[in-house]
Design an enzyme around this catalytic site. Structure first.
Site, PDB file in Angstrom:
ATOM      1  N   PHE A   1      10.987 -81.794  41.858  1.00 25.16           N
ATOM      2  CA  PHE A   1       9.861 -81.355  42.670  1.00 25.16           C
ATOM      3  C   PHE A   1       8.779 -80.716  41.795  1.00 25.16           C
ATOM      4  O   PHE A   1       7.594 -81.035  41.891  1.00 25.16           O
ATOM      5  CB  PHE A   1      10.365 -80.356  43.725  1.00 25.16           C
TER       6      PHE A   1
ATOM      7  N   SER B   1      22.759 -59.030  65.988  1.00 23.36           N
ATOM      8  CA  SER B   1      21.794 -59.564  66.952  1.00 23.36           C
ATOM      9  C   SER B   1      21.890 -58.749  68.239  1.00 23.36           C
ATOM     10  O   SER B   1      22.566 -57.733  68.272  1.00 23.36           O
ATOM     11  CB  SER B   1      22.036 -61.047  67.184  1.00 23.36           C
ATOM     12  N   LEU B   2      21.223 -59.206  69.264  1.00 20.64           N
ATOM     13  CA  LEU B   2      21.224 -58.469  70.535  1.00 20.64           C
ATOM     14  C   LEU B   2      21.852 -59.327  71.611  1.00 20.64           C
ATOM     15  O   LEU B   2      21.709 -60.549  71.600  1.00 20.64           O
ATOM     16  CB  LEU B   2      19.779 -58.158  70.944  1.00 20.64           C
TER      17      LEU B   2
ATOM     18  N   LYS C   1      10.212 -57.923  72.321  1.00 18.20           N
ATOM     19  CA  LYS C   1      11.050 -58.654  71.365  1.00 18.20           C
ATOM     20  C   LYS C   1      10.155 -59.666  70.659  1.00 18.20           C
ATOM     21  O   LYS C   1       9.808 -60.714  71.221  1.00 18.20           O
ATOM     22  CB  LYS C   1      12.214 -59.345  72.075  1.00 18.20           C
TER      23      LYS C   1
ATOM     24  N   GLU D   1      10.145 -56.850  62.114  1.00 20.47           N
ATOM     25  CA  GLU D   1       9.887 -58.283  62.255  1.00 20.47           C
ATOM     26  C   GLU D   1       8.664 -58.703  61.447  1.00 20.47           C
ATOM     27  O   GLU D   1       7.611 -58.056  61.525  1.00 20.47           O
ATOM     28  CB  GLU D   1       9.649 -58.551  63.750  1.00 20.47           C
TER      29      GLU D   1
ATOM     30  N   LYS E   1      16.688 -50.180  74.531  1.00 24.63           N
ATOM     31  CA  LYS E   1      17.682 -49.493  73.695  1.00 24.63           C
ATOM     32  C   LYS E   1      17.950 -48.127  74.298  1.00 24.63           C
ATOM     33  O   LYS E   1      16.994 -47.415  74.642  1.00 24.63           O
ATOM     34  CB  LYS E   1      17.133 -49.281  72.279  1.00 24.63           C
TER      35      LYS E   1
ATOM     36  N   CYS F   1      39.401 -89.999  76.363  1.00 19.77           N
ATOM     37  CA  CYS F   1      40.438 -90.355  75.378  1.00 19.77           C
ATOM     38  C   CYS F   1      41.634 -91.030  76.048  1.00 19.77           C
ATOM     39  O   CYS F   1      42.523 -91.538  75.372  1.00 19.77           O
ATOM     40  CB  CYS F   1      40.899 -89.115  74.612  1.00 19.77           C
TER      41      CYS F   1
HETATM   42  S1  IVH Z   1      16.687 -54.204  67.276  1.00 20.03           S
HETATM   43  C1  IVH Z   1      21.168 -54.076  66.317  1.00 20.03           C
HETATM   44  N1  IVH Z   1      14.266 -54.369  68.213  1.00 20.03           N
HETATM   45  O1  IVH Z   1      15.711 -59.710  67.782  1.00 20.03           O
HETATM   46  C2  IVH Z   1      19.870 -54.446  66.940  1.00 20.03           C
HETATM   47  N2  IVH Z   1      15.277 -56.363  67.361  1.00 20.03           N
HETATM   48  O2  IVH Z   1      18.544 -60.804  68.565  1.00 20.03           O
HETATM   49  C3  IVH Z   1      18.879 -54.823  65.946  1.00 20.03           C
HETATM   50  N3  IVH Z   1      13.817 -58.339  67.425  1.00 20.03           N
HETATM   51  O3  IVH Z   1      17.338 -60.117  64.717  1.00 20.03           O
HETATM   52  C4  IVH Z   1      17.653 -55.376  66.444  1.00 20.03           C
HETATM   53  N4  IVH Z   1      12.061 -57.345  68.296  1.00 20.03           N
HETATM   54  O4  IVH Z   1      14.840 -60.125  64.703  1.00 20.03           O
HETATM   55  C5  IVH Z   1      15.286 -55.048  67.658  1.00 20.03           C
HETATM   56  N5  IVH Z   1      12.110 -54.349  69.029  1.00 20.03           N
HETATM   57  C6  IVH Z   1      13.121 -55.019  68.479  1.00 20.03           C
HETATM   58  C7  IVH Z   1      13.045 -56.407  68.186  1.00 20.03           C
HETATM   59  C8  IVH Z   1      14.154 -57.040  67.625  1.00 20.03           C
HETATM   60  C9  IVH Z   1      12.551 -58.487  67.830  1.00 20.03           C
HETATM   61  C10 IVH Z   1      14.661 -59.423  66.898  1.00 20.03           C
HETATM   62  C11 IVH Z   1      15.322 -59.156  65.575  1.00 20.03           C
HETATM   63  C12 IVH Z   1      16.786 -59.374  65.762  1.00 20.03           C
HETATM   64  C13 IVH Z   1      16.821 -60.138  67.044  1.00 20.03           C
HETATM   65  C14 IVH Z   1      18.079 -59.777  67.805  1.00 20.03           C
END
Ligand code: IVH
Length: 675
Positions: free
Chosen positions: A38, A83-84, A119, A177, A285, A405
Site C-alpha cells: 500500500f 457497554s450499557l 447517548k 465519545e 445513570k 436436518c
Molecule cells: S457511560 C459503564 N455515558 O455507549 C458505562 N456511555 O453501550 C460506560 N455512550 O461504549 C458508558 N454516550 O461509547 C456512557 N453519556 C454516555 C454515553 C455513553 C454514549 C456510549 C459509549 C459506550 C456505549 C455503551
C-alpha cells in the site's frame, strides 16, 4: 498513445487501485494488499505527481482518505470499558429500577436520582492523565484491551493536554465519545457511510496529520480508573469535567421518577434530528456514586446505568416467504422474507417472526401485508397483519415439524413456568444437525468467544459450503494456501486470517467454556464455572456425571444449567471436540478476581433472610472482598452466615462439620473491615 498519455493512464489506474484497497480495508474489512504494498503504491503516485505535475482530486495527496492502520499498539484498560444494557420502553425502565431497588433492599417506592445524558453515537475513548498531563489515549477495543491512539487524540481540540486544577486527580482515565458534527460530516460524506464511520476512520489514521484534517469533537461523560477523588455524584463529576476543561453535553441533567424520564426521552427524541450530532438514545445513570458502588457490575454492563434507545420506526410491506432458521441451541426461528423497505434509513428485507406460537397467534401467512418495526440495533419484527389486504386464496402457514436436518422437532416443558415452550427445537445437542453445527461454529469464533478476527459469519458460511470446516477444531487445520486462491482473497488476507487464528489459541478458560455454545451457559455462567473449577483439568472431569452435580454448589448455577451440561457431556462428539480443542488451545491461568480482602480464599454460604441487604448485594460484598459463595454445606465451607429463619438442617450440618456460623451482625462487622 504518446508516453505522456500512457503515464497519465498509469497514474489514474494507480489511484483507482488505491481507492479499491481502501474500500476493501475499511468497508469490507478485508485488505487486498499488505501495508508495505500500500505504501509503495502511494509512493509511486506521489512520484508521478511530482514528475508530471499531475493532481487528481482522488489522489492521496489531495483527499483525506482512508489509510490502513493496523500498527497501533494494544494496551489493557486498567478498568474494563463496559457497554450499557438497553431499554426500549417504559416497562423496561420500571424493571431496571425495580431490580436495583430489590438489590439494595430499598422501599419499593424509592425514587433514584438519575444523571440523564444523551447517548452519543460515536467512538468511545479512554484518556489517561498523570499529574494533569494527557499521557495515553486508548480506543475501546474489545473492552479489555484498546489501541493506543494517543497521537490522533492529541489533535482533537476538545481534549485538554494539561490540567492544572489542584482537585484534578493525580491519575485518572477520563472516558467519553469522539464524534464528528453533522455539518462537518457533510463536507466529507461521499467518503464514508455515516458520521460514526467517519469518526472511526479518522481516529484510526496512521498519520495524525490526517486525523487533524477531519474535525473531530470529544465529549466526556465518565471515568475508569481514578486515584482518590472526593466527588459523590455523577452530576457533580460532570460539572467538574467542565471546570477542568472538558466539553460535556449541554443536554445533561438530573431527573427523578420514571414518568419524568419518559417525558424527557420523548422531548429529546423529537428534537433529535435538529441536533448537530447523532444520538441514538438517552443514558440514565444512578447519580449517587455510593449507590453505584453498591450496585456494581454484571458481566458486560453496570447495574447502575441503562441506555434508553429511541423508539422504533415502522413500515408496511409484504411477506414474500417464510424461512425457518435453526439457531445454535436448536431453536427453530421463522423469519419473514419481505419486499425490501426503507425503515429509518436502513433497508430491511428480513423480519423475525419469533416462534411457531407467534405465527399462530397473529395468523401470519406468506403473501400477507404486514407492519414491521425496527428499533435500534434489534432485529426487525412483524407487529401486525393487515387482514383486509389478505387475498382469499392465501393458505394458513403450517410450521414444519421436522428440522431441515431431518430430525423430528420437540417442544419442551418448562419446569419454571410449568408451560410447554413456545419454541420448537431440533433435539440435537452435538454437531449432527448441520444447521446447529454451522451456528455453533459462528458462535465459537465470535467476539466474546475465541474472537477470531476475519472469520465472520459470512466467511464461516463460505468455508462450510466449501467443506473446509464442520467442527470447531477444523478451524485450526485450514489450508491457507487454498484459501489465498479463493475469490476475494489473496495471500495477504489468508496470512492475516492465519495470524488471527493463531492468536486465538491462547485464551481464558471462561471464554473457552462459553465458546462451546452449551445451552444456558452464557458468559456469566461460564465465568462462574471457570472460577469454581480453576483449570481445564477440572473442566474435563465434568464428563463424569457426579462432577457436574458439584457445580450446583455455585451460587447462580441451578437445575437448568446442570441438566444442560449433563446433556452436553453425554454426547460423544461433544467430548471428542472438547478433547481435540484442548490439545490445540492453551488456557491462560484464571486471573483471581481479588487477591486480597477480608474474605480472601474463604468460602461462605448464606441461609435465612438478611435484613436491609439483598442476597445479591451480600454476594457482591463477599466477592469484592476476595471470597466465594456456595449453596451447599460441606466441610470446605469457612462460614455459614445465618440470617432470620435459617434452614435448621443447614445449621445442624454446619455444626456437625464444625463450620463457623456467623450472624448478620458478625458478617457486617467483618465486611466493614474490608472497606
Ligand atoms: S457511560 C459503564 N455515558 O455507549 C458505562 N456511555 O453501550 C460506560 N455512550 O461504549 C458508558 N454516550 O461509547 C456512557 N453519556 C454516555 C454515553 C455513553 C454514549 C456510549 C459509549 C459506550 C456505549 C455503551
Amino acid at each position: 498513445m504518446n508516453s505522456k498519455k500512457i503515464s497519465k493512464k498509469i497514474y489514474l489506474e494507480k489511484i483507482k487501485l488505491l481507492e479499491k484497497c481502501n474500500k476493501y480495508y475499511y468497508q469490507k474489512q478485508k485488505p487486498i494488499v499488505s501495508d508495505h504494498e500500500f505504501d509503495s503504491l502511494k509512493e509511486e503516485i506521489f512520484n508521478l505527481e511530482s514528475k508530471y505535475k499531475y493532481k487528481d482530486l482522488k489522489s492521496p495527496s489531495v483527499k483525506v482518505g482512508f489509510e490502513p492502520s493496523k500498527k497501533f499498539k494494544k494496551f489493557k484498560h486498567r478498568l474494563k470499558m463496559l457497554s450499557l444494557s438497553n431499554a426500549f420502553s417504559k416497562e423496561d425502565l420500571i424493571n431496571f429500577q425495580k431490580k436495583n431497588i430489590n438489590f439494595l433492599t430499598f422501599n419499593k417506592d424509592y425514587e433514584f436520582e438519575y444523571s440523564v445524558e444523551p447517548k452519543i453515537d460515536g467512538i468511545s475513548a479512554s484518556l489517561n492523565y498523570k499529574n494533569g498531563k494527557f499521557v495515553k489515549g486508548l480506543s475501546r477495543g474489545d473492552g479489555e484491551e484498546g489501541e493506543d491512539i494517543t497521537a490522533n487524540l492529541k489533535t482533537i481540540k476538545d481534549i485538554p493536554l494539561k490540567i492544572t486544577y489542584t482537585d484534578f486527580p493525580d491519575e485518572i482515565d477520563i472516558r467519553g465519545e469522539v464524534f464528528i458534527e453533522n455539518n462537518d460530516f457533510k463536507k466529507i460524506e461521499k467518503d464514508f457511510a455515516n458520521p460514526r464511520n467517519a469518526a472511526s476512520g479518522s481516529l484510526r489514521q496512521k498519520d495524525p496529520k490526517k486525523t487533524e484534517l477531519i474535525p473531530l469533537k470529544f465529549i466526556a461523560y465518565t471515568f475508569g480508573f481514578s486515584s482518590e477523588m472526593t466527588i459523590d455524584k455523577q452530576s457533580d463529576f460532570i460539572n467538574n469535567l467542565n471546570k477542568w476543561g472538558f466539553k460535556t453535553s449541554e443536554l445533561n441533567k438530573t431527573i427523578k421518577g420514571i414518568d419524568n424520564l419518559v417525558k424527557h426521552h420523548s422531548d429529546i427524541e423529537k428534537k433529535r434530528f435538529s441536533l448537530n450530532y447523532d444520538i441514538d438514545g438517552i443514558v440514565y445513570k444512578v447519580n449517587d456514586f455510593n449507590l453505584q458502588k453498591r450496585l456494581g457490575f454484571m458481566a458486560t454492563a453496570p447495574r447502575w446505568a441503562v441506555a434508553h434507545k429511541f423508539s422504533a420506526n415502522y413500515s408496511i410491506t409484504k411477506i414474500i416467504d417464510i424461512d425457518i432458521q435453526v439457531g445454535r441451541t436448536g431453536a427453530l426461528t421463522p423469519v419473514a422474507k419481505v419486499k425490501p423497505v426503507n425503515i429509518g434509513g436502513v433497508m430491511v428485507s428480513n423480519a423475525t417472526l419469533h416462534n411457531e406460537d407467534e405465527i399462530n397467534r397473529k395468523d401470519i401467512r406468506i403473501g400477507d401485508t404486514v407492519k414491521i418495526e425496527r428499533a435500534g440495533d434489534v432485529i426487525p419484527h412483524v407487529i401486525s397483519v393487515d387482514k383486509n389486504q389478505r387475498n382469499s386464496n392465501i393458505k394458513k402457514f403450517i410450521f414444519p415439524k421436522k428440522c431441515p436436518c431431518g430430525y423430528d422437532t420437540i417442544k419442551e416443558f418448562n419446569k419454571v413456568t410449568k408451560k410447554i415452550d413456545a419454541v420448537r427445537r431440533c433435539p440435537d445437542i452435538g454437531f449432527d444437525c448441520n444447521r446447529i453445527a454451522k451456528e455453533k461454529l459462528k458462535h465459537f469464533v465470535s467476539k466474546d468467544a475465541l474472537n477470531i478476527e476475519g472469520l465472520g459469519k459470512k466467511v464461516i458460511e463460505k468455508f462450510w459450503d466449501l467443506k473446509f470446516i464442520k467442527l470447531p477444531d477444523d478451524i485450526f487445520n485450514l489450508n491457507f494456501q487454498t484459501i489465498s486462491k479463493l475469490e476475494g482473497w489473496g495471500s495477504q488476507s489468508a496470512e492475516n486470517l492465519k495470524n488471527s487464528i493463531n492468536k486465538s489459541k491462547k485464551l481464558k478458560l471462561d471464554r473457552f467454556i462459553y465458546s462451546l455454545g452449551i445451552r444456558h451457559i452464557g458468559q456469566e455462567n461460564a465465568k462462574l464455572i471457570s472460577e469454581f473449577l480453576g483449570d481445564y483439568s477440572n473442566f474435563i472431569k465434568l464428563k463424569e456425571k457426579k462432577n457436574i452435580e458439584d457445580l450446583s454448589n455455585i451460587d447462580g448455577i441451578g437445575e437448568t444449567q446442570i441438566s444442560s451440561l449433563k446433556n452436553f457431556f453425554k454426547n460423544k462428539l461433544n467430548l471428542k471436540v472438547v478433547s481435540s480443542l484442548s490439545e490445540i488451545l492453551t488456557f491462560e491461568k484464571n486471573v483471581v478476581k481479588k487477591t486480597e480482602g477480608v474474605f480472601f480464599n474463604k468460602i461462605l454460604m448464606f441461609t435465612g433472610k438478611l435484613n436491609n441487604i439483598s442476597r445479591a448485594e451480600a454476594k457482591s460484598i463477599v466477592e469484592n472482598n476476595g471470597g466465594k459463595i456456595v449453596s451447599n454445606v460441606s466441610k470446605k465451607l469457612d462460614y455459614l452466615v445465618a440470617g432470620e429463619k435459617p434452614t435448621s438442617r443447614k445449621i445442624k450440618m454446619a455444626n456437625d462439620l464444625k463450620v463457623k456460623i456467623l450472624n448478620q451482625k458478625d458478617f457486617e462487622k467483618i465486611s466493614k473491615l474490608g472497606q
